[in-house]
Design a protein around this motif. Sequence first.
Motif: not given
Length: 158
Positions: A73-79
Amino acid sequence: MAGKDRDRFSTATRIRLLGEQTAARVYRSQTRRQARRSRLTGRAALLAMVLCSLIVALAYPMRQYVSQRAEIDDLEQQKQQAREQVEQLRDLKARWQDDAYAEQQIRQRLHYVLPGETGYIVIDPHAARQSHADQGAADRPWYANVWDGVDKADAADS
């Protein structure tokens, strides 16, 4: 023998025998119940042990799964943030392709003037009271920062 037979059929003897038989049945019944109870307790203990083993065996993978989902979820938000930043940079690049925008930015940031124009820099009276060291480098004209760098280099050599 007749006394024994009579004794065998007497009420007191029959009641005593009946009491003994009843006591024996109750004792056997209690023994069976205790055996059944102890079997159930053993089964319950085994079931509890199996459940505890399953919980222990599944606890670590579940924790890993939850932490990996949070990381995803954090990586998707960063993406998503990176995509938005790329779009902003593309817009900025497109604006810089426009000559009028580039000229406006050059005149504003570098204080350039066209031939025949007179350039003026208006100094805020409150800002004039502050020393150059108090002002941030971004708040001052570029040439003031260059000159301060030369002064600092000269002071370091002395």
